[in-house]
Design an enzyme around this catalytic site. Sequence first.
Site, mmCIF file in Angstrom:
data_model
loop_
_atom_site.group_PDB
_atom_site.id
_atom_site.type_symbol
_atom_site.label_atom_id
_atom_site.label_comp_id
_atom_site.label_asym_id
_atom_site.label_seq_id
_atom_site.Cartn_x
_atom_site.Cartn_y
_atom_site.Cartn_z
ATOM 1 N N ARG A 46 -7.450 13.415 -9.266
ATOM 2 C CA ARG A 46 -8.224 12.224 -8.362
ATOM 3 C C ARG A 46 -7.897 11.455 -9.154
ATOM 4 O O ARG A 46 -7.159 10.331 -9.250
ATOM 5 C CB ARG A 46 -10.192 12.644 -8.263
ATOM 6 C CG ARG A 46 -9.810 10.556 -8.193
ATOM 7 C CD ARG A 46 -11.284 10.322 -7.357
ATOM 8 N NE ARG A 46 -12.036 11.601 -8.576
ATOM 9 C CZ ARG A 46 -12.826 11.450 -9.533
ATOM 10 N NH1 ARG A 46 -12.290 10.309 -10.308
ATOM 11 N NH2 ARG A 46 -13.783 12.367 -9.528
ATOM 12 N N TYR A 98 -5.342 -9.402 9.542
ATOM 13 C CA TYR A 98 -4.914 -7.717 10.445
ATOM 14 C C TYR A 98 -6.692 -6.926 10.648
ATOM 15 O O TYR A 98 -7.425 -7.621 9.558
ATOM 16 C CB TYR A 98 -4.368 -6.766 9.058
ATOM 17 C CG TYR A 98 -4.980 -5.170 9.302
ATOM 18 C CD1 TYR A 98 -4.065 -4.627 10.422
ATOM 19 C CD2 TYR A 98 -5.964 -4.439 8.594
ATOM 20 C CE1 TYR A 98 -4.800 -3.314 10.969
ATOM 21 C CE2 TYR A 98 -6.262 -3.631 9.547
ATOM 22 C CZ TYR A 98 -5.677 -2.670 10.666
ATOM 23 O OH TYR A 98 -5.734 -1.497 10.770
ATOM 24 N N ASP A 170 -0.115 -8.922 1.618
ATOM 25 C CA ASP A 170 -0.233 -7.976 1.606
ATOM 26 C C ASP A 170 1.334 -8.028 2.546
ATOM 27 O O ASP A 170 1.735 -9.034 3.501
ATOM 28 C CB ASP A 170 -0.895 -7.932 3.107
ATOM 29 C CG ASP A 170 -1.522 -6.694 3.905
ATOM 30 O OD1 ASP A 170 -0.122 -5.925 4.101
ATOM 31 O OD2 ASP A 170 -2.321 -6.958 4.363
#
Length: 381
Positions: A46, A98, A170
């Site tokens: 991880r 979005y 973004d």
Amino acid sequence: MKFATKAIHAGVEPDPSTGAIMTPIFQTSTYVQASPGKHKGYEYARTQNPTRNVLQNALAALENGRYGFCFSSGMGAIDTIIKLLQPGDEVVATNDLYGGTYRIFTKVFERYGIKFHFIDMSNADNVQQYVNEKTKMIWVETPTNPLLNIIDIKKVGKIAKQHQALLVVDNTFATPYNQTPLDLGAAIVVHSVTKYLSGHSDVVMGAIVVNDDQLAQQIGFLQNSCGATPGPQDCFLALRGIKTLPIRMKAHAKNAKKVAKFLKKHAKVERVYYPGFASHPNHEIAAKQMATYGGMISFTLKDDNVTTAIRVMEKLHLFALAESLGGVESLVGHPATMTHASIPKEERERNGLKDSLIRLSVGIEDVEDLIADLAQALEIV
Ligand SMILES: *Cc1c(COP(=O)(O)O)cnc(C)c1O
């Protein structure tokens, strides 16, 4: 290194143990230690994975940043960025966002005491009146989704700097092929790697790129603590996709321009939303900050209603009716009932998102075939 060279080489070295030219898929959850704490830089997957590291470095290089972080989805990356904030902090965000971003802001993070202002940033000066001492972040999508508005990153970046707020861009729609927001004043670039960066509709992934050491440390901490990390197989696929990003983006942009011109002339079409047209309200900003006008187009029908839009979409053969964008194959979507259904109708209408608005992700097929497909579908209107 120039962009196409970076897309193929940046961050990628032959595997030191075998010479394999392609980055191996390190499908492992843990790494053996010689004695406690004595290891080769990898403890648990991880936290670190060699396949992911290569991808993170490649993405950082493409965005002209120093640190890259990958996540199991674009939303995982967005979630991590908002976790940099504290209750009481405020965010000024683009109104034409979005749908999933709007949802996590309003349905998840407002519950934790973070306040969001959704505003029209097509005139960057609008941002000024919503910024106050609590504003810690300004969130920009450009081109916006699905109305293809263009926001002046440099101008908003200046406002962010004045108020010591972090500018987040973004960059999913544009990709670093078209614009590198860190060079224009952004502190954080975020991606849905699912879209153009991977480019083949076979991966769900997100990424963050930053330059600042301290920000990188905080994001790395959150990435490991919250755990939305991608698997190595997906990292391999994204690495493979990135190698052809420049030639794909060039082809997407070329096809989109022709499709937009065709739609603009069509008798059944009311309006075409495409930053490449001189008539687009922020065409000049797009020309200044982007290398091409991208591969996304939206349009509305003169017969503005949901039923007609759906009939047109059902009649398309090459444009597959599906959520998502940015793959080599052309897709069509209906924001009002699909990607943006989570935004209330009044909010959608206030933001100019009409019921008949159809969004195209123009693929890299032969453009004559794409235009023929649209022509036959529009016959039913
Ligand atoms: C798809 C998308 C996201 C979310 O990314 P996922 O990979 O689907 O989680 C965020 N921003 C934009 C602009 C997108 O298109």
